[in-house]
Design an enzyme around this catalytic site. Structure first.
Site, PDB file in Angstrom:
ATOM      1  N   ASP A   1     -27.797  -6.413  -3.752  1.00 66.14           N
ATOM      2  CA  ASP A   1     -28.760  -5.466  -3.195  1.00 66.14           C
ATOM      3  C   ASP A   1     -28.075  -4.120  -3.004  1.00 66.14           C
ATOM      4  OD1 ASP A   1     -31.046  -4.477  -2.208  1.00 66.14           O
ATOM      5  OD2 ASP A   1     -30.949  -5.481  -0.271  1.00 66.14           O
TER       6      ASP A   1
ATOM      7  N   ARG B   1     -30.029   4.751 -12.244  1.00 64.32           N
ATOM      8  CA  ARG B   1     -31.163   4.228 -12.983  1.00 64.32           C
ATOM      9  C   ARG B   1     -32.262   5.277 -13.157  1.00 64.32           C
ATOM     10  NH1 ARG B   1     -35.974   1.583 -11.986  1.00 64.32           N
ATOM     11  NH2 ARG B   1     -36.467   0.030 -13.556  1.00 64.32           N
TER      12      ARG B   1
ATOM     13  N   ASP C   1       0.764   4.337  -2.511  1.00 62.32           N
ATOM     14  CA  ASP C   1       0.503   5.715  -2.072  1.00 62.32           C
ATOM     15  C   ASP C   1       1.584   6.673  -2.562  1.00 62.32           C
ATOM     16  OD1 ASP C   1      -1.720   4.809  -0.853  1.00 62.32           O
ATOM     17  OD2 ASP C   1      -0.879   4.777   1.180  1.00 62.32           O
TER      18      ASP C   1
ATOM     19  N   GLU D   1       3.908   1.681  -1.264  1.00 65.40           N
ATOM     20  CA  GLU D   1       4.454   1.982  -2.589  1.00 65.40           C
ATOM     21  C   GLU D   1       3.388   2.606  -3.493  1.00 65.40           C
ATOM     22  OE1 GLU D   1       7.571  -1.309  -3.925  1.00 65.40           O
ATOM     23  OE2 GLU D   1       6.005  -2.121  -2.606  1.00 65.40           O
TER      24      GLU D   1
ATOM     25  N   ASP E   1       0.846  -1.200   0.000  1.00 67.16           N
ATOM     26  CA  ASP E   1       0.000   0.000   0.000  1.00 67.16           C
ATOM     27  C   ASP E   1       0.877   1.243   0.000  1.00 67.16           C
ATOM     28  OD1 ASP E   1      -1.916  -1.847   0.287  1.00 67.16           O
ATOM     29  OD2 ASP E   1      -2.768  -1.075   2.159  1.00 67.16           O
TER      30      ASP E   1
ATOM     31  N   LYS F   1     -36.332 -13.915  -5.527  1.00 72.87           N
ATOM     32  CA  LYS F   1     -35.936 -13.173  -4.324  1.00 72.87           C
ATOM     33  C   LYS F   1     -36.042 -14.053  -3.086  1.00 72.87           C
ATOM     34  CE  LYS F   1     -37.174  -8.760  -4.270  1.00 72.87           C
ATOM     35  NZ  LYS F   1     -36.599  -7.453  -3.910  1.00 72.87           N
TER      36      LYS F   1
ATOM     37  N   SER G   1     -36.217  -3.140 -15.261  1.00 70.67           N
ATOM     38  CA  SER G   1     -36.001  -3.953 -14.058  1.00 70.67           C
ATOM     39  C   SER G   1     -36.315  -5.401 -14.419  1.00 70.67           C
ATOM     40  CB  SER G   1     -36.862  -3.442 -12.922  1.00 70.67           C
ATOM     41  OG  SER G   1     -38.184  -3.389 -13.345  1.00 70.67           O
TER      42      SER G   1
ATOM     43  N   TYR H   1     -22.661  -6.454 -14.382  1.00 72.25           N
ATOM     44  CA  TYR H   1     -23.316  -7.695 -14.795  1.00 72.25           C
ATOM     45  C   TYR H   1     -24.015  -7.658 -16.147  1.00 72.25           C
ATOM     46  CZ  TYR H   1     -26.902  -5.138 -12.157  1.00 72.25           C
ATOM     47  OH  TYR H   1     -27.721  -4.174 -11.651  1.00 72.25           O
TER      48      TYR H   1
ATOM     49  N   LYS I   1     -28.115 -11.764  -7.025  1.00 72.39           N
ATOM     50  CA  LYS I   1     -28.799 -10.483  -7.194  1.00 72.39           C
ATOM     51  C   LYS I   1     -28.304  -9.550  -6.088  1.00 72.39           C
ATOM     52  CE  LYS I   1     -33.345  -8.488  -7.971  1.00 72.39           C
ATOM     53  NZ  LYS I   1     -33.142  -7.285  -7.180  1.00 72.39           N
TER      54      LYS I   1
ATOM     55  N   CYS J   1     -46.277   9.837  27.554  1.00 77.39           N
ATOM     56  CA  CYS J   1     -46.263  10.300  28.934  1.00 77.39           C
ATOM     57  C   CYS J   1     -46.382  11.818  28.852  1.00 77.39           C
ATOM     58  CB  CYS J   1     -44.947   9.915  29.614  1.00 77.39           C
ATOM     59  SG  CYS J   1     -44.731  10.817  31.158  1.00 77.39           S
TER      60      CYS J   1
ATOM     61  N   CYS K   1     -46.451   5.679  33.167  1.00 77.82           N
ATOM     62  CA  CYS K   1     -45.087   5.867  32.665  1.00 77.82           C
ATOM     63  C   CYS K   1     -44.115   5.070  33.540  1.00 77.82           C
ATOM     64  CB  CYS K   1     -44.726   7.352  32.689  1.00 77.82           C
ATOM     65  SG  CYS K   1     -43.001   7.641  32.235  1.00 77.82           S
TER      66      CYS K   1
ATOM     67  N   GLU L   1     -26.885 -15.998 -11.501  1.00 77.00           N
ATOM     68  CA  GLU L   1     -26.021 -14.999 -10.853  1.00 77.00           C
ATOM     69  C   GLU L   1     -26.626 -14.583  -9.522  1.00 77.00           C
ATOM     70  OE1 GLU L   1     -25.757 -11.603 -13.402  1.00 77.00           O
ATOM     71  OE2 GLU L   1     -25.251 -12.834 -15.147  1.00 77.00           O
TER      72      GLU L   1
ATOM     73  N   CYS M   1     -41.819   7.841  35.454  1.00 76.84           N
ATOM     74  CA  CYS M   1     -42.287   8.833  36.425  1.00 76.84           C
ATOM     75  C   CYS M   1     -43.674   8.506  36.987  1.00 76.84           C
ATOM     76  CB  CYS M   1     -42.271  10.229  35.811  1.00 76.84           C
ATOM     77  SG  CYS M   1     -43.539  10.476  34.557  1.00 76.84           S
TER      78      CYS M   1
ATOM     79  N   CYS N   1     -40.593  14.309  33.656  1.00 72.80           N
ATOM     80  CA  CYS N   1     -40.256  12.905  33.410  1.00 72.80           C
ATOM     81  C   CYS N   1     -38.786  12.808  32.981  1.00 72.80           C
ATOM     82  CB  CYS N   1     -41.203  12.372  32.329  1.00 72.80           C
ATOM     83  SG  CYS N   1     -40.889  10.672  31.879  1.00 72.80           S
TER      84      CYS N   1
HETATM   85  S1  IVH Z   1     -29.614  -7.850 -14.812  1.00 77.27           S
HETATM   86  C1  IVH Z   1     -32.778  -5.806 -17.819  1.00 77.27           C
HETATM   87  N1  IVH Z   1     -28.227  -8.940 -12.918  1.00 77.27           N
HETATM   88  O1  IVH Z   1     -31.861  -5.907  -9.872  1.00 77.27           O
HETATM   89  C2  IVH Z   1     -32.369  -5.931 -16.409  1.00 77.27           C
HETATM   90  N2  IVH Z   1     -29.678  -7.136 -12.343  1.00 77.27           N
HETATM   91  O2  IVH Z   1     -35.023  -5.425 -10.779  1.00 77.27           O
HETATM   92  C3  IVH Z   1     -30.921  -6.207 -16.312  1.00 77.27           C
HETATM   93  N3  IVH Z   1     -29.583  -6.508  -9.979  1.00 77.27           N
HETATM   94  O3  IVH Z   1     -32.268  -2.942 -11.657  1.00 77.27           O
HETATM   95  C4  IVH Z   1     -30.532  -6.406 -14.923  1.00 77.27           C
HETATM   96  N4  IVH Z   1     -28.076  -7.990  -9.375  1.00 77.27           N
HETATM   97  O4  IVH Z   1     -30.261  -3.148 -10.184  1.00 77.27           O
HETATM   98  C5  IVH Z   1     -29.145  -8.003 -13.226  1.00 77.27           C
HETATM   99  N5  IVH Z   1     -26.885  -9.987 -11.352  1.00 77.27           N
HETATM  100  C6  IVH Z   1     -27.789  -9.050 -11.654  1.00 77.27           C
HETATM  101  C7  IVH Z   1     -28.307  -8.164 -10.701  1.00 77.27           C
HETATM  102  C8  IVH Z   1     -29.266  -7.225 -11.077  1.00 77.27           C
HETATM  103  C9  IVH Z   1     -28.839  -6.990  -8.965  1.00 77.27           C
HETATM  104  C10 IVH Z   1     -30.563  -5.416  -9.825  1.00 77.27           C
HETATM  105  C11 IVH Z   1     -30.500  -4.346 -10.875  1.00 77.27           C
HETATM  106  C12 IVH Z   1     -31.862  -4.266 -11.484  1.00 77.27           C
HETATM  107  C13 IVH Z   1     -32.700  -4.977 -10.484  1.00 77.27           C
HETATM  108  C14 IVH Z   1     -33.782  -5.734 -11.189  1.00 77.27           C
END
Ligand code: IVH
Length: 682
Positions: free
Chosen positions: A117, A136, A38, A36, A34, A312, A83, A225, A115, A424, A406, A113, A409, A430
């Site tokens: 969050d 988005r 920096d 080097e 680290d 999910k 989405s 992704y 998902k 209360c 309460c 894959e 008090c 109180c």
């Molecule tokens: S593919 C056309 N892959 O989930 C949609 N989305 O409701 C292409 N997300 O808005 C999305 N992991 O923010 C894809 N491995 C993954 C993901 C992923 C999380 C999110 C993404 C998207 C929401 C889908």
């Protein structure tokens, strides 16, 4: 070093730094220390400062942030950001497979894959350089958050190898890793700021911050992704992911190709079980058709692709035994029931307490001491009880009755019309309400007396030295020196032992004295009037200009103020009716607190009145914030982005090329810091 040598050195350093960045952040295989790294970064920053003509918006030095964005520019997505259709049920995954097979006859492969969050982001690259990063938004257009995204070390500013399209977008998820999230919240609580409810909120809050140097200090990360481009010559999604990795992007290590529904369920089950061990949040898995021409054949619905589905996970749940119910009284007098449970592991943390919210929710759950209960982590920090296992209810378990008095008090609790909480009403007598109000008064966004804290307030309260905020200003050195209190080992307070030695006492008194300079709007917020938060306090201060005028205002005058509704007006009228409040306000006034907004300092003229400035780049002897204050002090306006209304751009080192270009197009003069100083000295 001559110019040519400097240019070569700068280029070499950039290349090396970007390579080490990739090794460290994407591959987790660093080959230098680290230190080097920096040192190389420091040298690059120094050379870029010395030779501003070689400035480059994609230099690794940009990762440390510094640019301030006042307002994020809205950008239309070239390819809409859709989405995924979501499901919690395995049957629907089977239905998805059936739907796909109706369209696709023959060979079919899926990619599974995780998902992630976090917050979706779309990155645009042109000729291998990061051009733009956009959130988005509503799917059609989002916010340009490029400056902040550049601080994420694993996002390449310049791509490696060849073979990438001249222009493409790559999409992914920005997230806040667990470890950094815990640290961030600890820090926020220490500073009296509200903690983020979950890592996703922390990520989305962070990428929308105005000061990119703060973003640079937060450990955001990102998985990519999905590639969108008109110029791809690959055949599968899986290939795209591999290419992305070779070009320098961080992609998930947990991606598998599968050929049947059982293998999909194996992947789902494996990650439902193991997700708690990941250092970041996932909320499900995504199943995508691998072949790109098959994806095209399947197409899209209005909202989502037909070639993918998100499964999910249900919120993590654990079951444990309810030992007892405690009731807490907050600064407003609201009573919150809290369940004390046998400790249980839930989503990576040990949970001992859960909120029961209010009497209605307790009644609905019919939760009783001794019950086996199910706890779940929702969107909030504190887990909640979602169900009771009636089969395990011990014989003779008594129905829970919400307390009538309460717990602090003894006053009979009341329940206001239309409100779920019990209160209360003993506001002035109180203890937790009194202490809570004083804690609010000293908090960072209020009077900001950081030499005092919860533990010290409690000690002062116990010794009878304070009963309201005004008492703070009467405290004397002799009364404080030597006071001490040790809190029990399981205390929730941050300070376990409080002892007032010479230095502590001096600091406390100094902090209290200094608070007399705190601006009126903060004093108003500090009073803790119901519904008068920071923004409302600011509005009221700007409108009425002084405490006197605010106190004299009628209900009609109050509701006439922009954004002040009936509820706030009612609370203000009620607050200023109370003898105790009036007396405290009078004492605070006598102590010298700011009870009106300060007009311009004498001698300062509004020389910049009507002029709008944009600050760009950095300056040697003045911070951007100080410069901004100077502009405002002299009546000018400071804005974040160049527009037709901008009168001048104050240009420092490393001015952004887009601002320069825009300034040229609009014919806005660039001035130096010295030019600016001459303007205000006029
Ligand atoms: S593919 C056309 N892959 O989930 C949609 N989305 O409701 C292409 N997300 O808005 C999305 N992991 O923010 C894809 N491995 C993954 C993901 C992923 C999380 C999110 C993404 C998207 C929401 C889908």
């Amino acid at each position: 070093m001559d110019k040519k040598q400097a240019k070569n050195k700068i280029e070499q350093l950039r290349k090396d730094l970007e390579k080490h960045n990739y090794l460290y952040y994407v591959l987790s295989r660093p080959v230098i220390s680290d230190y080097e790294y920096d040192m190389m970064m420091e040298e690059l920053i120094r050379l870029e400062k010395e030779y501003p003509q070689f400035r480059d918006p994609n230099s690794p030095s940009q990762r440390v942030g510094g640019d301030i964005t006042k307002e994020f520019k809205t950008v239309r997505h070239k390819y809409p950001m859709l989405s995924l259709s979501n499901t919690y049920s395995k049957e629907e995954v089977i239905d998805f497979d059936k739907r796909v097979k109706k369209v696709i006859q023959g060979d079919l492969e899926y990619v599974c894959e995780l998902k992630f969050d976090g917050v979706a982001i779309s990155l645009t690259y042109e000729n291998g350089l990061l051009l733009r990063a956009v959130t988005r938004g509503d799917g059609m257009q989002g916010d340009d958050v490029t400056t902040n995204i550049k601080t994420i070390n694993s996002i390449p500013l310049k791509l490696q190898e060849n073979g990438y399209p001249d222009e493409f977008e790559i999409r992914g998820e920005v997230y806040y890793p667990h470890e950094g999230f815990a640290r961030l919240n600890e820090e926020r609580e220490k500073n009296g700021e509200p903690p983020f409810a979950n890592p996703r909120n922390a990520a989305s809050g962070t990428i929308k911050m105005q000061d990119s140097s703060i973003v640079a200090k937060r450990p955001l990360d990102c998985f990519l992704y999905n590639i969108a481009s008109d110029e791809l010559n690959t055949k599968t999604h899986y290939e795209n992911l591999q290419n992305a990795r070779n070009w320098g992007f961080r992609t998930s290590p947990y991606v598998v190709k599968v050929r049947n529904i059982d293998a999909i369920f194996d992947f789902i089950n494996e990650w439902d079980k193991n997700r708690a061990e990941l250092p970041y949040d996932i909320d499900g898995v995504v199943i995508k058709v691998n072949d790109l021409s098959q994806q095209q054949a399947l197409g899209f619905t209005a909202k989502s692709p037909r070639w993918a589905i998100a499964y999910k996970f249900k919120a993590e749940k654990a079951s444990t035994r309810l030992k007892s119910i405690s009731y807490y009284v907050g600064r407003t007098g609201a009573v919150t029931p809290v369940a004390n449970m046998e400790p249980v592991l839930l989503a990576g943390t040990i949970v001992k307490r859960a909120s029961l919210h209010n009497a209605d929710i307790m009644e609905k759950l019919d939760v009783r001491t001794g019950d086996t209960v199910f706890v779940e982590k929702g969107g909030e920090i504190i887990p909640k009880i979602v169900d009771v296992d009636l089969d395990k209810r011990p014989a003779g378990a008594e129905k829970t009755k919400f307390i009538k008095n309460c717990p602090e008090c003894g006053t009979t609790l009341i329940r206001k019309e239309g409100e779920a909480a019990h209160y209360c009403p003993n506001e002035e007598g109180c203890p937790p309400q009194i202490k809570g109000k004083i804690e609010h008064f000293i908090s960072r966004k209020a009077m900001d007396i950081d030499s005092l804290g919860e533990g010290k307030i409690e000690l002062l309260y116990d010794r009878g030295l304070i009963r309201n905020a005004a008492d703070l200003y009467d405290m004397k050195y002799e009364q404080l020196i030597g006071l001490e209190k040790v809190y029990p080992a399981d205390t929730e307070k941050k300070e376990r032992k409080v002892s007032f030695r010479d230095k502590t006492v001096r600091n406390i008194l100094k902090g209290i004295e200094a608070s007399k300079e705190t601006a009126f709007e903060k004093v108003l917020y500090a009073l803790g009037i119901r519904y008068v938060g920071e923004t409302v306090a600011k509005k009221l201060a700007q409108h009425f200009k002084s405490m006197d005028r605010l106190m004299e205002a009628s209900y009609e005058e109050l509701v006439a103020v922009d954004e002040i509704g009936e509820r706030i007006a009612g609370a203000l009228i009620a607050y200023f009716k109370s003898e105790e409040h009036l007396e405290m306000i009078q004492r605070l006034r006598e102590k010298g607190l700011q009870f009106e907004i300060r007009e311009d300092k004498p001698g300062v003229k509004n020389t910049l009145e009507g002029k709008s400035f944009v600050i760009s780049g950095s300056f040697e002897n003045i911070s951007r914030n100080e410069l901004k204050n100077l502009i405002e002090l002299h009546g000018g306006k400071n804005t974040g982005s160049v527009s037709g209304n901008t009168n001048y751009i104050i240009a420092g080192d490393n001015m952004g090329p887009s601002k320069r270009k825009k300034a040229e197009e609009l014919g806005i003069p660039l001035i130096s810091l010295d030019d600016f100083k001459k303007m205000i000295e006029k």
